[in-house]
Design a protein around this motif. Structure first.
Motif, PDB file in Angstrom:
ATOM      1  N   ARG A 152       0.689  -1.177  -0.003  1.00  0.00           N
ATOM      2  CA  ARG A 152       0.064   0.094   0.089  1.00  0.00           C
ATOM      3  C   ARG A 152       1.032   1.140   0.045  1.00  0.00           C
ATOM      4  O   ARG A 152       2.037   1.210   0.392  1.00  0.00           O
ATOM      5  CB  ARG A 152      -0.802  -0.024   1.306  1.00  0.00           C
ATOM      6  N   SER A 153       0.204   2.474  -0.456  1.00  0.00           N
ATOM      7  CA  SER A 153       1.136   3.708  -0.337  1.00  0.00           C
ATOM      8  C   SER A 153       0.229   4.843  -0.051  1.00  0.00           C
ATOM      9  O   SER A 153      -1.108   4.769  -0.383  1.00  0.00           O
ATOM     10  CB  SER A 153       1.869   3.652  -1.662  1.00  0.00           C
ATOM     11  N   LEU A 154       0.830   5.853   0.370  1.00  0.00           N
ATOM     12  CA  LEU A 154       0.346   7.107   0.506  1.00  0.00           C
ATOM     13  C   LEU A 154       1.320   8.129  -0.136  1.00  0.00           C
ATOM     14  O   LEU A 154       2.657   8.007  -0.058  1.00  0.00           O
ATOM     15  CB  LEU A 154       0.054   7.411   1.906  1.00  0.00           C
ATOM     16  N   VAL A 155       0.719   9.143  -0.724  1.00  0.00           N
ATOM     17  CA  VAL A 155       1.788  10.325  -1.216  1.00  0.00           C
ATOM     18  C   VAL A 155       1.380  11.651  -0.525  1.00  0.00           C
ATOM     19  O   VAL A 155       0.554  11.731  -0.479  1.00  0.00           O
ATOM     20  CB  VAL A 155       1.665  10.508  -2.852  1.00  0.00           C
ATOM     21  N   TYR A 156       2.341  12.377   0.063  1.00  0.00           N
ATOM     22  CA  TYR A 156       2.354  13.668   0.546  1.00  0.00           C
ATOM     23  C   TYR A 156       3.003  14.699  -0.449  1.00  0.00           C
ATOM     24  O   TYR A 156       4.084  14.555  -0.470  1.00  0.00           O
ATOM     25  CB  TYR A 156       2.827  13.675   2.064  1.00  0.00           C
ATOM     26  N   ALA A 170       2.805   9.997  -7.401  1.00  0.00           N
ATOM     27  CA  ALA A 170       1.746   9.596  -6.660  1.00  0.00           C
ATOM     28  C   ALA A 170       0.983   8.530  -7.843  1.00  0.00           C
ATOM     29  O   ALA A 170      -0.208   8.323  -7.523  1.00  0.00           O
ATOM     30  CB  ALA A 170       0.690  10.728  -6.931  1.00  0.00           C
ATOM     31  N   ARG A 171       1.719   8.091  -8.753  1.00  0.00           N
ATOM     32  CA  ARG A 171       1.364   7.137  -9.680  1.00  0.00           C
ATOM     33  C   ARG A 171       0.552   5.850  -8.984  1.00  0.00           C
ATOM     34  O   ARG A 171       1.244   5.220  -8.229  1.00  0.00           O
ATOM     35  CB  ARG A 171       2.401   6.482 -10.611  1.00  0.00           C
ATOM     36  N   ASP A 172      -0.679   5.723  -9.015  1.00  0.00           N
ATOM     37  CA  ASP A 172      -1.512   4.640  -8.455  1.00  0.00           C
ATOM     38  C   ASP A 172      -1.556   4.202  -7.091  1.00  0.00           C
ATOM     39  O   ASP A 172      -1.770   3.226  -6.421  1.00  0.00           O
ATOM     40  CB  ASP A 172      -1.122   3.056  -9.097  1.00  0.00           C
ATOM     41  N   THR A 173      -1.349   5.624  -6.422  1.00  0.00           N
ATOM     42  CA  THR A 173      -1.215   5.467  -4.842  1.00  0.00           C
ATOM     43  C   THR A 173      -2.519   5.339  -4.315  1.00  0.00           C
ATOM     44  O   THR A 173      -3.468   5.627  -4.827  1.00  0.00           O
ATOM     45  CB  THR A 173      -0.616   6.663  -4.305  1.00  0.00           C
ATOM     46  N   ASP A 174      -2.719   4.718  -3.312  1.00  0.00           N
ATOM     47  CA  ASP A 174      -3.855   4.560  -2.655  1.00  0.00           C
ATOM     48  C   ASP A 174      -4.427   5.618  -1.848  1.00  0.00           C
ATOM     49  O   ASP A 174      -5.829   5.896  -1.856  1.00  0.00           O
ATOM     50  CB  ASP A 174      -3.552   3.558  -1.438  1.00  0.00           C
ATOM     51  N   LEU A 175      -3.492   6.538  -1.329  1.00  0.00           N
ATOM     52  CA  LEU A 175      -3.934   7.910  -0.602  1.00  0.00           C
ATOM     53  C   LEU A 175      -3.302   8.893  -1.362  1.00  0.00           C
ATOM     54  O   LEU A 175      -1.935   8.887  -1.006  1.00  0.00           O
ATOM     55  CB  LEU A 175      -4.295   7.765   0.523  1.00  0.00           C
ATOM     56  N   PHE A 176      -3.642  10.071  -1.661  1.00  0.00           N
ATOM     57  CA  PHE A 176      -2.938  11.213  -2.275  1.00  0.00           C
ATOM     58  C   PHE A 176      -3.255  12.466  -1.417  1.00  0.00           C
ATOM     59  O   PHE A 176      -4.281  12.993  -1.392  1.00  0.00           O
ATOM     60  CB  PHE A 176      -3.090  11.691  -3.800  1.00  0.00           C
ATOM     61  N   LEU A 177      -2.282  12.625  -0.663  1.00  0.00           N
ATOM     62  CA  LEU A 177      -2.655  13.976   0.574  1.00  0.00           C
ATOM     63  C   LEU A 177      -1.845  15.149  -0.308  1.00  0.00           C
ATOM     64  O   LEU A 177      -0.697  15.295  -0.316  1.00  0.00           O
ATOM     65  CB  LEU A 177      -1.854  13.466   1.905  1.00  0.00           C
ATOM     66  N   CYS A 178      -2.658  15.845  -0.993  1.00  0.00           N
ATOM     67  CA  CYS A 178      -2.459  16.749  -1.646  1.00  0.00           C
ATOM     68  C   CYS A 178      -2.822  18.231  -1.194  1.00  0.00           C
ATOM     69  O   CYS A 178      -3.778  18.638  -1.047  1.00  0.00           O
ATOM     70  CB  CYS A 178      -2.909  16.638  -3.118  1.00  0.00           C
TER      71      CYS A 178
END
Length: 248
Positions: A152-156, A170-178
């Motif tokens: 799993r992944s998250l991107v901040y 953020a490619r195909d990330t589960d959660l994108f905190l943007c």
């Protein structure tokens, strides 16, 4: 992997939220992403002061890093003695920036409490996590983070204007905190922050599975930005709220 929003206000604390700070946990290991104004007090609602395993700073603007000064006090003057060195990852010059903020000599500065490690684009292992770092589009040296655990992944995003590097991270990330600090049509500065529409466009381009908008200043209408993001992105869109928890 669990994400807890400690603080999410952009630029300065709101009446309801500290500035940027996010707690990421898995397998008993705890990472703090950013520690902006007021965040250290709120962090203690979700974890012990001495239970954090590492801090990652996206950049050195005060609303993302200045509570490291308070954290230095909490660790350096603990009644039972200072804990072992805490890894702090940040841009070049992080140790010197924090020493100046506290008005102390740069040597040793805070180096007897924190082990400063310089961020560069690339990937590294941190406890049970794989962390990938990308440089983003802000007036100072600034980074976004991808944190992965057990598939799993998250991107901040940290703070950024339009950024192809952020889309790839953020490619195909589960959660994108943007971040979505700006309002489309009101704020015209380039290469500083995203607006809600742009955050949605970045999430769509990346194929992110969920978008959480953050770093919205008190003077910006968060619901306006959520509507703009939803118009540009078909997936679920949340507004970051202090205390919100996401199981990823």
């Amino acid at each position: 992997m669990k994400l807890t929003v400690v603080g999410c206000s952009g630029s300065f604390p709101s009446a309801d939220s500290p500035c940027s700070s996010y707690l990421v946990e898995a397998d008993g290991y705890r990472i703090v992403l950013d520690l902006g104004n007021g965040a250290l007090g709120a962090l203690q609602k979700y974890t012990g002061l001495y239970d954090v395993d590492a801090v990652l700073l996206s950049h050195l603007h005060a609303d993302h890093c200045v509570d490291l000064c308070a954290y230095w006090v909490a660790r350096n003057y603990r009644a039972e003695g200072c804990p072992e060195l805490l890894p702090v990852y940040g841009p070049t010059g992080t140790a010197e920036r924090l020493a100046r903020a506290y008005d102390m000599p740069e040597n040793p500065g805070m180096k007897e409490v924190f082990e400063f490690r310089t961020l560069t684009p690339g990937a590294f292992l941190l406890g049970p996590f794989r962390v990938e770092v990308a440089r983003v589009n802000h007036p100072v040296d600034a980074f976004a983070f991808r944190v992965e655990h057990d598939g799993r992944s998250l991107v901040y995003s940290g703070d950024t204007g339009e950024s192809a590097e952020l889309v790839e991270l953020a490619r195909d990330t589960d959660l994108f905190l943007c971040e979505a600090a700006y309002i489309d049509g009101r704020d015209t500065y380039r290469a500083v922050h995203l607006n809600g529409r742009e955050a949605g466009e970045h999430a769509t381009a990346a194929g992110a599975r969920r978008l959480v908008l953050t770093h919205i200043p008190p003077w910006t209408d968060a619901e306006h930005n959520r509507r703009d993001a939803r118009a540009a992105y078909a997936g679920p869109v949340d507004l970051a709220r202090p205390g919100a928890v996401y199981e990823i």
